[in-house]
Design an enzyme around this catalytic site. Structure first.
Site, short mmCIF file in Angstrom:
data_model
loop_
_atom_site.label_atom_id
_atom_site.label_comp_id
_atom_site.label_asym_id
_atom_site.label_seq_id
_atom_site.Cartn_x
_atom_site.Cartn_y
_atom_site.Cartn_z
N CYS A 136 40.77 -13.76 23.78
CA CYS A 136 40.58 -15.14 24.22
C CYS A 136 41.67 -16.04 23.64
O CYS A 136 41.58 -16.47 22.49
CB CYS A 136 39.20 -15.63 23.79
SG CYS A 136 38.91 -17.35 24.20
N CYS A 139 40.47 -19.52 22.64
CA CYS A 139 39.76 -19.59 21.36
C CYS A 139 40.73 -19.47 20.18
O CYS A 139 40.57 -20.16 19.18
CB CYS A 139 38.74 -18.46 21.24
SG CYS A 139 37.80 -18.14 22.73
N ASP A 140 41.70 -18.57 20.28
CA ASP A 140 42.48 -18.19 19.10
C ASP A 140 43.95 -18.58 19.14
O ASP A 140 44.65 -18.44 18.13
CB ASP A 140 42.39 -16.66 18.91
CG ASP A 140 40.96 -16.20 18.72
OD1 ASP A 140 40.16 -16.98 18.16
OD2 ASP A 140 40.62 -15.08 19.15
#
Ligand code: NAP
Length: 323
Positions: A136, A139-140
């Site tokens: 992701c 997300c990261d």
């Protein structure tokens, strides 16, 4: 004894398919309930930019789009329930949904449980999951400011997320097992024009190395029959999706990859059980096709209820809402 709640349509999954089904069902005068076990909104919530959903030409994030869909479902009175469905069953034509908290009866069921990322299945992947291996970018990606990352895959997700990662990383490798991308042309053109992206063709990751976090990978180039070590700080795997079919695999007919087989009404092989969205066996998995599936499934479920309730020989009335 768990308390029993009764609905017209139980919808499992709150992504675009599930919420569209809820909107159509509630607006059609039925009583739907949508179950969600984890992050509300489904896979699209980890997408940074949605720019191909009609009417939303000002780019918005997946989460923003899903928030709008949720408000839309709320507006028509669809009930959203944050409980994990543990099992589904049938009692005559009536559907039974058991969650971690309660038992629900419904006349019809729409499976909109979606899919999840396929893993690379290489040594080091599990060890460094969350420590440099990610599925992701939204997300990261932020953690890779001025670092070097590798994206694996050649589809829309891989190329779009590689573009997104160039906002943070100083270099982004796209490692693809063939010599041409599967992603749509407009996305390819943007990626080819991005000076931070380097494509590595005909190659696959063989192993991921590091001490506490990812430090390097070994890749193998099939056409040159050569190994190469590359220093990277992070790896983002975008090599396709697998169906979330645990609830249905023992009773609903699936294709050879495990996606649900449906007819043009989104009806599975089980009477009154429909499937919609990424869980369905189909060619194009997009927000718009998921929404379309959800609408079709809800419309079809309503017709199915009407026909089957008229038939005195069925036991569907046992699922009827209390007067
Ligand atoms: P995808 O289109 O199935 O692409 C997966 C990619 O991973 C392919 O390039 C495939 O290579 C590669 N791959 C598969 N298994 C591999 C393995 N074991 N090792 C290395 N590479 C492997 O998946 P996706 O990109 O996640 O997209 C899923 C669906 O969502 C698609 O329908 C896509 O169009 C849609 N989507 C749309 C958008 C958008 O329109 N904005 C954004 C994201 C996703 P090959 O090409 O050689 O098969």
């Amino acid at each position: 004894m768990k308390e029993v709640f009764k609905y017209d349509i139980a919808i499992i999954g709150s992504g675009p398919a599930g919420l569209s089904a809820a909107i159509y069902a509630a607006r059609g005068g039925l009583k739907p309930i949508v179950f969600e076990r984890g992050v509300f909104g489904g896979q699209i919530t980890v997408t940074q930019e949605v720019e191909n959903y009609p009417g939303f030409h000002k780019t918005l994030t997946g989460s923003e789009l899903m928030e709008e869909m949720r408000k839309h479902a709320d507006k028509f009175g669809a009930e959203i329930c944050e409980e994990e469905v543990k099992g589904i069953g049938m009692q005559g034509l009536c559907k039974i949904v058991e969650t971690n908290k309660k038992i629900y009866h419904a006349k019809t069921l729409i499976i909109a449980t979606g899919a999840h990322p396929r893993k690379l299945n290489v040594p080091g992947e599990d060890k460094f999951s969350g420590k440099g291996v990610s599925y992701c970018a939204t997300c990261d990606g932020f953690f890779y400011k001025d670092k070097i990352v590798a994206v694996v895959g050649g589809g829309d997700s891989a190329v779009e997320e590689a573009m997104f990662l160039t906002r943070f990383a100083k270099k982004v490798y796209v490692i693809h097992r063939r010599d041409e991308l599967r992603a749509v042309q407009i996305i390819q053109d943007r990626a080819f024009a991005n000076p931070k992206i380097e494509f590595i063709w005909n190659s696959e990751i063989q192993e991921i190395f590091g001490r506490d976090f990812v430090e390097s990978i070994t890749i193998f180039n099939k056409s040159e029959n050569k190994h190469r070590d590359i220093k990277v700080d992070g790896i983002f795997a975008y090599v396709g999706i697998l169906p979330n079919n645990e609830l249905i695999e023992s009773r609903v007919a699936l294709d050879e990859q495990g996606f649900a087989l449906v007819d043009e009404s989104m009806h599975t092989n089980i009477p009154g059980i429909y499937a919609a969205g990424d869980i369905v066996s189909k060619k194009l998995r997009q927000v718009i096709t998921a929404a379309s599936d959800g609408a079709t499934a809800a419309w079809s479920a309503e017709k199915w209820i009407t026909i089957n309730q008229e038939d005195e020989n069925t036991d569907l009335k046992t699922c009827e809402l209390p007067k």
